[in-house]
Motif scaffolding. Structure first.
Motif, PDB file in Angstrom:
ATOM      1  N   PRO A   1     125.947  66.061  35.938  1.00 31.70           N
ATOM      2  CA  PRO A   1     127.033  65.351  36.624  1.00 31.70           C
ATOM      3  C   PRO A   1     127.156  65.780  38.093  1.00 31.70           C
ATOM      4  N   VAL A   2     127.640  64.867  38.904  1.00 37.57           N
ATOM      5  CA  VAL A   2     127.725  65.099  40.344  1.00 37.57           C
ATOM      6  C   VAL A   2     128.542  66.356  40.682  1.00 37.57           C
ATOM      7  N   GLU A   3     129.607  66.621  39.959  1.00 38.03           N
ATOM      8  CA  GLU A   3     130.444  67.796  40.237  1.00 38.03           C
ATOM      9  C   GLU A   3     129.650  69.087  40.046  1.00 38.03           C
ATOM     10  N   GLU A   4     128.833  69.143  39.020  1.00 33.74           N
ATOM     11  CA  GLU A   4     128.033  70.334  38.737  1.00 33.74           C
ATOM     12  C   GLU A   4     126.934  70.539  39.788  1.00 33.74           C
TER      13      GLU A   4
ATOM     14  N   THR B   1     122.676  62.684  39.068  1.00 35.36           N
ATOM     15  CA  THR B   1     123.160  62.775  40.445  1.00 35.36           C
ATOM     16  C   THR B   1     121.990  62.558  41.393  1.00 35.36           C
ATOM     17  N   LEU B   2     122.164  61.643  42.321  1.00 31.47           N
ATOM     18  CA  LEU B   2     121.203  61.453  43.408  1.00 31.47           C
ATOM     19  C   LEU B   2     121.617  62.383  44.541  1.00 31.47           C
ATOM     20  N   VAL B   3     120.710  63.266  44.952  1.00 36.79           N
ATOM     21  CA  VAL B   3     120.952  64.159  46.076  1.00 36.79           C
ATOM     22  C   VAL B   3     120.050  63.711  47.213  1.00 36.79           C
ATOM     23  N   GLN B   4     120.648  63.447  48.377  1.00 37.98           N
ATOM     24  CA  GLN B   4     119.902  63.089  49.579  1.00 37.98           C
ATOM     25  C   GLN B   4     120.163  64.153  50.630  1.00 37.98           C
TER      26      GLN B   4
ATOM     27  N   LEU C   1     115.134  70.877  46.414  1.00 39.21           N
ATOM     28  CA  LEU C   1     115.501  69.870  45.417  1.00 39.21           C
ATOM     29  C   LEU C   1     114.787  70.115  44.091  1.00 39.21           C
ATOM     30  N   LEU C   2     113.506  70.429  44.152  1.00 41.10           N
ATOM     31  CA  LEU C   2     112.748  70.710  42.930  1.00 41.10           C
ATOM     32  C   LEU C   2     113.267  71.958  42.231  1.00 41.10           C
ATOM     33  N   ALA C   3     113.578  72.991  43.016  1.00 40.29           N
ATOM     34  CA  ALA C   3     114.100  74.235  42.439  1.00 40.29           C
ATOM     35  C   ALA C   3     115.478  74.013  41.817  1.00 40.29           C
ATOM     36  N   MET C   4     116.329  73.217  42.476  1.00 44.34           N
ATOM     37  CA  MET C   4     117.650  72.940  41.933  1.00 44.34           C
ATOM     38  C   MET C   4     117.531  72.147  40.632  1.00 44.34           C
ATOM     39  N   LYS C   5     116.657  71.177  40.582  1.00 45.28           N
ATOM     40  CA  LYS C   5     116.446  70.395  39.365  1.00 45.28           C
ATOM     41  C   LYS C   5     115.979  71.310  38.233  1.00 45.28           C
ATOM     42  N   SER C   6     115.001  72.147  38.522  1.00 45.42           N
ATOM     43  CA  SER C   6     114.457  73.066  37.518  1.00 45.42           C
ATOM     44  C   SER C   6     115.528  74.026  37.009  1.00 45.42           C
ATOM     45  N   TRP C   7     116.330  74.564  37.932  1.00 44.57           N
ATOM     46  CA  TRP C   7     117.372  75.539  37.561  1.00 44.57           C
ATOM     47  C   TRP C   7     118.485  74.882  36.752  1.00 44.57           C
ATOM     48  N   LEU C   8     119.020  73.776  37.262  1.00 46.77           N
ATOM     49  CA  LEU C   8     120.166  73.147  36.604  1.00 46.77           C
ATOM     50  C   LEU C   8     119.796  72.486  35.272  1.00 46.77           C
ATOM     51  N   GLU C   9     118.632  71.882  35.198  1.00 49.02           N
ATOM     52  CA  GLU C   9     118.255  71.175  33.973  1.00 49.02           C
ATOM     53  C   GLU C   9     117.623  72.082  32.920  1.00 49.02           C
ATOM     54  N   HIS C  10     116.931  73.161  33.367  1.00 47.61           N
ATOM     55  CA  HIS C  10     116.157  73.958  32.421  1.00 47.61           C
ATOM     56  C   HIS C  10     116.374  75.471  32.535  1.00 47.61           C
ATOM     57  N   GLY C  11     117.155  75.927  33.536  1.00 47.73           N
ATOM     58  CA  GLY C  11     117.382  77.362  33.708  1.00 47.73           C
ATOM     59  C   GLY C  11     116.155  78.125  34.174  1.00 47.73           C
ATOM     60  N   ILE C  12     115.217  77.426  34.797  1.00 45.89           N
ATOM     61  CA  ILE C  12     113.976  78.047  35.262  1.00 45.89           C
ATOM     62  C   ILE C  12     114.002  78.158  36.781  1.00 45.89           C
ATOM     63  N   ASP C  13     113.702  79.352  37.303  1.00 46.91           N
ATOM     64  CA  ASP C  13     113.630  79.602  38.743  1.00 46.91           C
ATOM     65  C   ASP C  13     112.190  79.403  39.205  1.00 46.91           C
ATOM     66  N   ILE C  14     111.860  78.191  39.651  1.00 46.57           N
ATOM     67  CA  ILE C  14     110.482  77.915  40.079  1.00 46.57           C
ATOM     68  C   ILE C  14     110.165  78.532  41.436  1.00 46.57           C
ATOM     69  N   GLY C  15     111.198  78.932  42.191  1.00 44.42           N
ATOM     70  CA  GLY C  15     110.966  79.509  43.504  1.00 44.42           C
ATOM     71  C   GLY C  15     110.632  80.993  43.490  1.00 44.42           C
ATOM     72  N   LYS C  16     110.858  81.636  42.351  1.00 46.23           N
ATOM     73  CA  LYS C  16     110.627  83.076  42.272  1.00 46.23           C
ATOM     74  C   LYS C  16     109.164  83.376  42.597  1.00 46.23           C
ATOM     75  N   ASP C  17     108.973  84.242  43.574  1.00 48.70           N
ATOM     76  CA  ASP C  17     107.649  84.679  44.005  1.00 48.70           C
ATOM     77  C   ASP C  17     106.775  83.559  44.551  1.00 48.70           C
ATOM     78  N   LEU C  18     107.352  82.424  44.899  1.00 52.87           N
ATOM     79  CA  LEU C  18     106.571  81.307  45.424  1.00 52.87           C
ATOM     80  C   LEU C  18     105.895  81.675  46.739  1.00 52.87           C
ATOM     81  N   TYR C  19     106.593  82.446  47.571  1.00 54.38           N
ATOM     82  CA  TYR C  19     106.065  82.763  48.896  1.00 54.38           C
ATOM     83  C   TYR C  19     105.576  84.200  49.029  1.00 54.38           C
ATOM     84  N   SER C  20     105.731  85.006  48.001  1.00 56.66           N
ATOM     85  CA  SER C  20     105.320  86.412  48.139  1.00 56.66           C
ATOM     86  C   SER C  20     104.370  86.824  47.032  1.00 56.66           C
TER      87      SER C  20
END
Length: 159
Positions: free
Chosen positions: A14-17, A110-113, A140-159
């Motif tokens: 939902p948009v509020e979340e 929720t559409l996020v622009q 946006l991809l990280a937020m989708k992954s976190w909110l929908e599945h509880g997965i942090d796809i950004g962890k260690d992405l750059y290091s």
């Protein structure tokens, strides 16, 4: 005409979340501000965002917040050094403006622009906009992954 871009995605919450996930520093730190966020996004405040892959804290000057609808802020502009591929970013002498729009869809998602603008017309500024466009797309991809599945796809992405 200044350089700008728009990225968008749909999140099955939902948009509020979804709005709260960005406005709340504790939640934002779970999927985007890999070095942490200090301060809730509210009209007229300046908060600090940190990213593990970039040293230091980034001040974010909040211009406008409309709960569950819109967040507008300014932050320091960056440009890519001339002639570099995968350019090193250097601080510019101007801010850029970010507008985030949150729209409830008929199917409960929720559409996020996200629009960022304010780079002048020159090659270094264009390279800076490319870097931020990449960053907002990953956000946006990280937020989708976190909110929908509880997965942090950004962890260690750059290091």
């Amino acid at each position: 005409m200044d350089i700008n871009f728009r990225v968008a995605g749909r999140i099955a919450k939902p948009v509020e979340e979804v709005f709260e996930a960005v406005a709340n520093p504790d939640t934002l730190s779970q999927f985007f501000t890999t070095g942490g966020a200090k301060g809730r996004l509210e009209t007229g405040v300046t908060v600090l965002w940190s990213f593990a892959e970039h040293p230091g804290e980034f001040p974010v000057k909040v211009i406008e917040v409309v709960p569950s609808k819109k967040i507008v802020f300014e932050w320091q502009g960056y440009e890519g050094k001339h002639g570099k591929i995968g350019a090193e970013m250097v601080e510019a002498d101007y801010p850029t403006t970010v507008t985030m729009l949150f729209t409830a869809t008929d199917d409960g998602r929720t559409l996020v622009q996200i629009v960022e603008e304010g780079w002048p017309q020159r090659p270094e500024a264009l390279r800076g906009s490319y870097g931020n466009c990449e960053g907002w797309t990953i956000m946006l991809l990280a937020m989708k992954s976190w909110l929908e599945h509880g997965i942090d796809i950004g962890k260690d992405l750059y290091s």
